[in-house]
Design an enzyme around this catalytic site. Structure first.
Site, mmCIF file in Angstrom:
data_model
loop_
_atom_site.group_PDB
_atom_site.id
_atom_site.type_symbol
_atom_site.label_atom_id
_atom_site.label_comp_id
_atom_site.label_asym_id
_atom_site.label_seq_id
_atom_site.Cartn_x
_atom_site.Cartn_y
_atom_site.Cartn_z
ATOM 1 N N PHE A 110 -76.873 79.771 -42.149
ATOM 2 C CA PHE A 110 -78.259 79.335 -42.375
ATOM 3 C C PHE A 110 -78.699 78.525 -41.171
ATOM 4 C CE2 PHE A 110 -81.675 76.553 -43.450
ATOM 5 C CZ PHE A 110 -82.469 77.277 -44.315
ATOM 6 N N ASP A 170 -74.783 74.717 -34.548
ATOM 7 C CA ASP A 170 -75.895 74.188 -35.335
ATOM 8 C C ASP A 170 -75.358 73.090 -36.257
ATOM 9 O OD1 ASP A 170 -77.799 73.663 -37.259
ATOM 10 O OD2 ASP A 170 -78.396 75.746 -37.543
ATOM 11 N N LYS A 194 -82.324 66.514 -39.952
ATOM 12 C CA LYS A 194 -81.903 65.885 -41.218
ATOM 13 C C LYS A 194 -81.508 64.417 -41.040
ATOM 14 C CE LYS A 194 -80.547 70.095 -43.690
ATOM 15 N NZ LYS A 194 -81.128 70.044 -45.022
ATOM 16 N N THR A 230 -96.854 70.627 -28.608
ATOM 17 C CA THR A 230 -97.717 69.454 -28.484
ATOM 18 C C THR A 230 -96.929 68.148 -28.601
ATOM 19 O OG1 THR A 230 -99.602 70.652 -29.359
ATOM 20 C CG2 THR A 230 -99.743 68.256 -29.425
#
Lengths: 495, 495
Positions: A212, A321, A352, A376
């Site tokens: 995931f 990850d 997280k 941005t």
């Protein structure tokens, strides 16, 4: 405040030094003194079933929360139910609710501007921002990485990490269309039409079944934890390798698990070759140190070291990850530290518990030009204010040691409970407090989650039938015992 | 504080009621009284060229900022240079720097918890969050939309808006693999392998040349403003239509512009048919009301209304991306309000000046199941605290009227300057303060930006050779005149 927070029933019920009694009896392996903390509660306190009358069930909403009243490891809901929280907002609360250090940070006038004036960090950073990053994110940089790029969330972090790998792959390899030829294209009055052609190469990211990495379109092409995540959404033709399915207990399946890992590694190499032949070369491999959403699937350090070597051998970037595993929850700051290698990755993404998204990377992964990795906001300095405080608390209170300690109690308790309830639980596993145990099927898992919640402990599921434990870093032995007692009650009543 | 902020040189230099003098002379169409505001500065004040010695030029960084000292429309850099800011962090500062209302919001104890406890909004929202959304985002919902989904940033907003359109398209049309057949696949022990096949359909989003919708992989497939954004990144085979290239002044090219718009609309329909035949049907059309990054390209309300009808006719969702145009900068809260239609879109995305990302959508766009549009944070309630204050200020101070007023001064000034310097400037255009003017070429544009910056005005570029104006909503006539004076000085000295 403290007096209103004290609720001693459960604390009193902890009897000292009783080892596992007969099934159905209270599970009390050991008691631990409640850590002295003015600001936390002592125990769960339930007034209604959950969701209670004040929580209207809307879509995916579990229940509404009273965050003002929540403290430390205890989440309070809209009906005044107070739960020991082992899920912590999908693993994203580092040091518990309303931690005094964070409360102080917001009200400190020195930080006011960081909250009120969100800059376009990529072009107009605050003057002290580089030093702030050295103090915070760079002070915990993974081995071999001296650069960090902040982002808003986990998905953005992975999307941009993938882009960094694609750019790196093309710039180093000069694959496909030559840069000079491309410049010619770019001067063409309709150059934009080339952007479905030679400018946008067929590169790929290799990911794993059960992995995931987020749910935006790029990330989603590498996410394979649940079908519903991907259903109806267009995807890329990128290679997906098997992730080892280890058998437990590990010590009984040493040979089988080694074979399983070897099989997966072989598949990785086969896929790299196959996709190169297809004309869609693998620019990067992305992997979680522990597959979290996919069911807390672990693999050995040996597997990851060999995988990293395969990436190097084939000229693919290696992306670890750590969005869910990072931030101290495994007892080390980064889960990949457990591999014990000094070249763990080319890129490490996080979010997280880190409160800000982003990724660390090696120097080689710096794009050849500015603005190639850009948006941005590119993060949020106010989140860095909080992260700095979190890191101070982690260091001051030795929270990684605490995680290791409470994680041992938690995992040992799970071992004992699965021995006691073998018809319900199996495959207890974990690192630090990043633990999981499997229920016999998905229905049982979901029932156990609800029943445990009604007794005052909030848990999460992952994979098909796993229960995952994701407490905050302030989760102590005391809390582990509290959970184990309650979970034992639930299991003993479970038919 | 006020005394240290006052710098009257420039104010004094504004002479009353002098209309455009000969080229090279000071541009002063009119003076406007400085609005009474304790907390803002009066004028720019430059101490060094920009970037100054304290701003090391790193990658894409323009210069380092002192946000503590910045106020209202004035951004202060690390060297103490104070600039009138018409770029506002890539159009993302709604009511200026350090606005007292926002300062008060952070320090208000009632909001402390929203800053300190970031929830997983999709499953565990704060108990008052639905009411807070009614008060803030839903109070400014576009016509026909009663639902809003918050997200962290503009890219996430568009990625998830695309997913919502894909899901809607499949669920309504039941295209391709039947849901029952799919459920069978999902029960297959290796169902995950199907996810490159029937589960992930070849749907597409139609976008426009010159459009910009973000830079994550899904968004990037619809972004066509600059080649460098897309270079080396894999993309989807999705249709790209021409966006009208209007000729200016509009009143002289009425027939040509109408033909140009008709040509683009015809192309849109052709592409929808072609992609359907290709087996990659268009689930949604995404368009900006004014193409911003792509060069401030406008089209008529008639164009957009017809485009919206084409979407309806072909069963495609219509997504208006207001990330840059939304939040009041065009003089209406949403730029699409200028179209004057009561069914402007099926989905409207936002971010930047709204301080939180997200999208509004019609009821039909609600996914058929929970968790289909989902991530860990799904926004940030602390940003909603700020947005609520911003909306209060907008209403209390009638800022949309102010924007209309100062926008008129700005655009009128640009008309006059392009008349005075026709060899340098052309195509002045805009709505509210969302204005632009073209330089004769990219080198001239870039030079003008730097020279204007050194005189104390911060501007941004867009497209090949456009200068874009993106002031905050507190930009008044006074500030427009201040800018026009300085810009006139730059132009008069420009060779």
């Amino acid at each position: 405040m403290a007096s209103s927070l004290l609720s001693r029933q459960l604390t009193r019920s902890l009897r000292p030094n009783l080892h596992l009694a007969a099934p159905g009896c209270r599970y009390v392996s050991k008691t631990a003194a409640k850590p002295v903390s003015e600001f936390e509660y002592d125990a769960p306190s339930m007034k209604t079933p959950v969701p209670g009358p004040k929580s209207k069930n809307v879509g995916a909403v579990n229940f509404f929360c009273n965050y003002e009243e929540s403290r430390g490891n205890y989440l309070v809901d809209a009906d005044g139910n107070r739960m020991l929280d082992l899920y912590t907002q999908i693993s994203s609360v580092p040091i518990g609710y309303n931690h005094p250090a964070l409360m102080k940070a917001v009200t400190n006038p020195i930080h006011l501007s960081a909250f009120v004036n969100r800059p376009a960090l990529g072009i107009l950073p605050p003057e002290n921002f580089p030093e702030k990053l050295v103090e915070s994110l760079l002070s915990i940089a993974p081995t071999g990485m001296t650069r960090v790029q902040t982002m808003a969330c986990g998905s953005c972090s992975n999307e941009n990490a993938y882009k960094a790998m694609f750019i790196w792959y093309k710039v180093k390899g000069n694959v496909g269309l030559s840069r000079r030829k491309l410049r010619t294209h770019m001067r063409h009055p309709h150059y934009i039409v080339f952007l479905q052609g030679p400018g946008c190469p067929d590169l790929s990211i290799l990911s794993f079944m059960g992995g995931f990495h987020g749910r935006t379109l790029g990330c989603l092409a590498t996410t394979h934890s649940k079908v519903i995540h991907k259903l109806d959404i267009p995807s890329f033709d990128w290679p997906i390798a098997s992730f080892p399915r280890l058998q437990y207990p590990l010590e009984e399946f040493v040979r089988e698990n080694a074979q399983e890992e070897a099989r997966c590694l072989e598949e990785v190499e086969d896929l790299i070759v196959k996709w190169r032949q297809k004309g869609k070369p693998v620019a990067g491999i992305v992997v979680e140190p522990i597959q979290a959403e996919g069911g807390d699937n672990h693999a050995s350090p040996d597997f990851f070291i060999k995988l990293r070597n395969i990436a190097r051998k084939h000229g693919c970037a290696f992306h670890v990850d750590e969005v869910q595993t990072g931030g101290g929850t495994t007892g080390k700051f980064w889960a990949h530290e457990h591999w014990g290698t000094d070249d763990p990755a080319d890129i490490v993404s996080f979010s997280k518990k880190m409160l800000t998204g982003g990724y660390y990377h090696k120097d080689e992964l710096v794009p050849d030009k500015g603005y190639r990795i850009f948006n941005t906001w590119m993060g949020d300095p106010s989140k860095n204010v909080f992260l700095t405080e979190v890191l101070n608390v982690i260091r001051r209170e030795n929270l990684l040691d605490e995680v290791t300690r409470s994680g041992k109690v938690l995992l040992q308790g799970l071992y004992e409970l699965q021995a006691q309830y073998p018809h319900i639980l199996s495959r207890a596993r974990g690192q630090g407090t990043f633990c999981a145990v499997d229920a016999r099927d998905d229905v049982t898992r979901d029932n156990l989650l609800l029943k445990t919640r009604d007794k005052g402990v909030l848990l999460g599921g992952c994979g098909d039938r796993s229960i995952r434990f994701r407490p905050a870093l302030v989760f102590k032995e005391y809390h582990a015992h509290q959970f184990l007692n309650i979970f034992n009650d639930v299991l003993s009543e479970y038919k």
